[in-house]
Design an enzyme around this catalytic site. Structure first.
Site, PDB file in Angstrom:
ATOM      1  N   ASP A 111      32.816  11.512  24.719  1.00 47.33           N
ATOM      2  CA  ASP A 111      32.251  13.007  25.012  1.00 47.33           C
ATOM      3  C   ASP A 111      31.093  13.022  26.071  1.00 47.33           C
ATOM      4  OD1 ASP A 111      30.675  11.534  23.400  1.00 47.33           O
ATOM      5  OD2 ASP A 111      30.459  12.801  21.786  1.00 47.33           O
ATOM      6  N   LYS A 157      18.606   7.971  17.325  1.00 42.86           N
ATOM      7  CA  LYS A 157      18.144   9.200  16.903  1.00 42.86           C
ATOM      8  C   LYS A 157      16.709   8.880  16.434  1.00 42.86           C
ATOM      9  CE  LYS A 157      22.413  11.429  16.723  1.00 42.86           C
ATOM     10  NZ  LYS A 157      23.640  10.354  16.934  1.00 42.86           N
ATOM     11  N   ASP A 187      26.122  14.733  27.990  1.00 42.35           N
ATOM     12  CA  ASP A 187      26.791  14.548  26.709  1.00 42.35           C
ATOM     13  C   ASP A 187      27.128  15.733  26.150  1.00 42.35           C
ATOM     14  OD1 ASP A 187      26.921  13.758  23.953  1.00 42.35           O
ATOM     15  OD2 ASP A 187      25.049  14.510  23.546  1.00 42.35           O
TER      16      ASP A 187
HETATM   17  P1  GTP Z   1      30.019  15.287  15.932  1.00 47.95           P
HETATM   18  O1  GTP Z   1      30.574  15.373  14.564  1.00 47.95           O
HETATM   19  O2  GTP Z   1      29.671  16.572  16.536  1.00 47.95           O
HETATM   20  O3  GTP Z   1      28.671  14.371  15.992  1.00 47.95           O
HETATM   21  O4  GTP Z   1      30.967  14.299  17.135  1.00 47.95           O
HETATM   22  P2  GTP Z   1      31.308  12.856  17.099  1.00 47.95           P
HETATM   23  O5  GTP Z   1      31.595  12.479  15.603  1.00 47.95           O
HETATM   24  O6  GTP Z   1      32.564  12.880  17.888  1.00 47.95           O
HETATM   25  O7  GTP Z   1      30.522  12.330  17.840  1.00 47.95           O
HETATM   26  P3  GTP Z   1      29.371  10.957  17.751  1.00 47.95           P
HETATM   27  O8  GTP Z   1      28.399  11.199  18.674  1.00 47.95           O
HETATM   28  O9  GTP Z   1      29.156  10.330  16.460  1.00 47.95           O
HETATM   29  O10 GTP Z   1      30.355   9.623  18.643  1.00 47.95           O
HETATM   30  C1  GTP Z   1      30.265   9.168  19.743  1.00 47.95           C
HETATM   31  C2  GTP Z   1      31.561   8.689  20.295  1.00 47.95           C
HETATM   32  O11 GTP Z   1      32.309   7.754  19.635  1.00 47.95           O
HETATM   33  C3  GTP Z   1      32.526   9.757  20.443  1.00 47.95           C
HETATM   34  O12 GTP Z   1      33.167   9.667  21.719  1.00 47.95           O
HETATM   35  C4  GTP Z   1      33.485   9.840  19.244  1.00 47.95           C
HETATM   36  O13 GTP Z   1      34.711  10.342  19.622  1.00 47.95           O
HETATM   37  C5  GTP Z   1      33.637   8.175  18.841  1.00 47.95           C
HETATM   38  N1  GTP Z   1      33.678   7.783  17.695  1.00 47.95           N
HETATM   39  C6  GTP Z   1      32.826   8.096  16.560  1.00 47.95           C
HETATM   40  N2  GTP Z   1      33.458   7.643  15.528  1.00 47.95           N
HETATM   41  C7  GTP Z   1      34.578   7.014  15.880  1.00 47.95           C
HETATM   42  C8  GTP Z   1      35.615   6.168  14.872  1.00 47.95           C
HETATM   43  O14 GTP Z   1      35.476   5.985  13.703  1.00 47.95           O
HETATM   44  N3  GTP Z   1      36.525   5.573  15.926  1.00 47.95           N
HETATM   45  C9  GTP Z   1      36.551   5.743  17.334  1.00 47.95           C
HETATM   46  N4  GTP Z   1      37.450   5.051  17.986  1.00 47.95           N
HETATM   47  N5  GTP Z   1      35.849   6.414  17.923  1.00 47.95           N
HETATM   48  C10 GTP Z   1      34.719   7.009  17.255  1.00 47.95           C
END
Ligand code: GTP
Length: 331
Positions: free
Chosen positions: A105, A156, A214
């Site tokens: 993202d 955070k 982001d």
């Molecule tokens: P929010 O629910 O809005 O916080 O979005 P998010 O869960 O996509 O974002 P977060 O910032 O927590 O994740 C950071 C990156 O890691 C993003 O590109 C997510 O797609 C990825 N990511 C988070 N959890 C996983 C997971 O369990 N597996 C994989 N492969 N990628 C993950």
């Protein structure tokens, strides 16, 4: 490797019907910007580490092929977190060469060549691209020394100790994956990076000072759309940059439609007579009747807004239908 898990909760309602990386940014799915950046630096082998919706990502196999990239899909039966996802996807890479990891993202024009040279010259175990921001509270905040070695990584924090943040682009030495536990969810941000730093591994910060966004929230999503339309991202895009108005294919404007500020209109939209669009994004196949005003809003795919409606500061979910004279605004 691109990490594509998570729920994208902050980008609801749009992530209820498609994964975050499929959302259009300047009329192109968000993931294109990462693939284009990788193609620019001649990266030809990319693994998508995917948690939910794995099969949907097959749509991107051909797009990647056209960019000279062989794409592999590493599907997780259940979310493994960022660390678990990286470890699980490594089976598609093998070898002992360092490899890049991207959060799915972020949109950036990070110089991957310079970052790799930095990684090699500092003999780092993990290099983390870092950007300077004014408000670091919602990010992973880092403290570095004069050699750019990371001494602290706090995800955070309540009170940020610096304004340097994790930009979500990493280079890993493969052997460092031994430090990530198997068989459970692991977060590199909360667990692996702090642990590696504590245990004396070499974790270095590569400072990126180009474009970086982001795209995690609706506000930032809107800004990223307009930034790209205005040409702020320099990675050789095939998006037509027309300044403040970007229209997709087969868009129909009736008489006296007005676009004010920055406006992005997706494929197949139809805008009725006398309607004003201001600082807004319309996804694909949006139909808007006459005499409407749409301001500071994001309108989802296949939305139908009938005549004489007024919408301000809103995110309208895919397929909604708004009847004549609907008003969504502060009174
Ligand atoms: P929010 O629910 O809005 O916080 O979005 P998010 O869960 O996509 O974002 P977060 O910032 O927590 O994740 C950071 C990156 O890691 C993003 O590109 C997510 O797609 C990825 N990511 C988070 N959890 C996983 C997971 O369990 N597996 C994989 N492969 N990628 C993950």
């Amino acid at each position: 490797m691109i990490l594509l898990g998570g729920q994208g909760t902050r980008l609801r309602p749009f992530t209820l019907s498609r994964p975050k990386s499929f959302l259009p940014v300047a009329n192109v799915p968000m993931i294109h910007y990462q693939l284009m950046l990788l193609a620019k630096y001649k990266v030809d082998n990319v693994i998508l580490a995917i948690s939910p919706h794995c099969k949907k990502y097959r749509d991107f196999l051909n797009i990647a092929k056209n960019l000279g990239i062989k794409l592999s899909l590493s599907c997780e039966k259940y979310p493994l977190g960022t660390g678990g996802g990286i470890k699980n996807a490594f089976r598609y890479l093998k070898g002992d060469e360092p490899f890049f990891v991207f959060n799915g993202d972020i949109i950036s024009d990070c110089n991957l060549e310079k970052m790799l040279a930095f990684h090699k010259s500092s003999r780092s175990d993990v290099s983390i691209a870092v950007v300077k921001v004014e408000n670091p509270k919602d990010f992973g905040v880092l403290v570095i020394d004069e050699e750019k070695r990371i001494r602290q990584f706090i995800e955070k924090p309540e009170v940020p100790v610096s304004n340097l943040i994790n930009a979500g682009i990493y280079i890993f030495q493969p052997e460092i994956l031994d430090e990530i536990p198997s068989g459970r969810e692991v977060s590199v941000e909360k667990e692996t990076f702090p642990y590696l730093i504590r245990s004396g591994k070499k974790v270095y910060a590569y400072i990126h000072d180009g474009y970086w966004m982001d795209v995690g929230t609706l506000d930032k999503y809107r800004i990223a759309n307009f930034d790209i339309m205005e040409g702020k991202l320099k990675i050789g895009l095939n998006v037509t940059n027309t300044g403040k108005l970007l229209t997709g294919e087969n868009v129909v404007f009736e008489k006296d439609v007005e676009a004010r500020g920055a406006v992005i209109i997706g494929d197949g939209c139809h805008i009725g007579k006398n309607t004003v669009l201001k600082d807004s994004i319309l996804f694909e196949n949006v139909k808007i009747g006459k005499n409407c005003l749409i301001e500071n809003s994001i309108i989802g795919r296949d939305v139908h807004i009938e005549c004489n409606c007024e919408i301000h500061d809103s995110a309208i979910a895919d397929r909604c239908r708004l009847r004549h004279y609907t008003k969504i605004k502060k009174f």
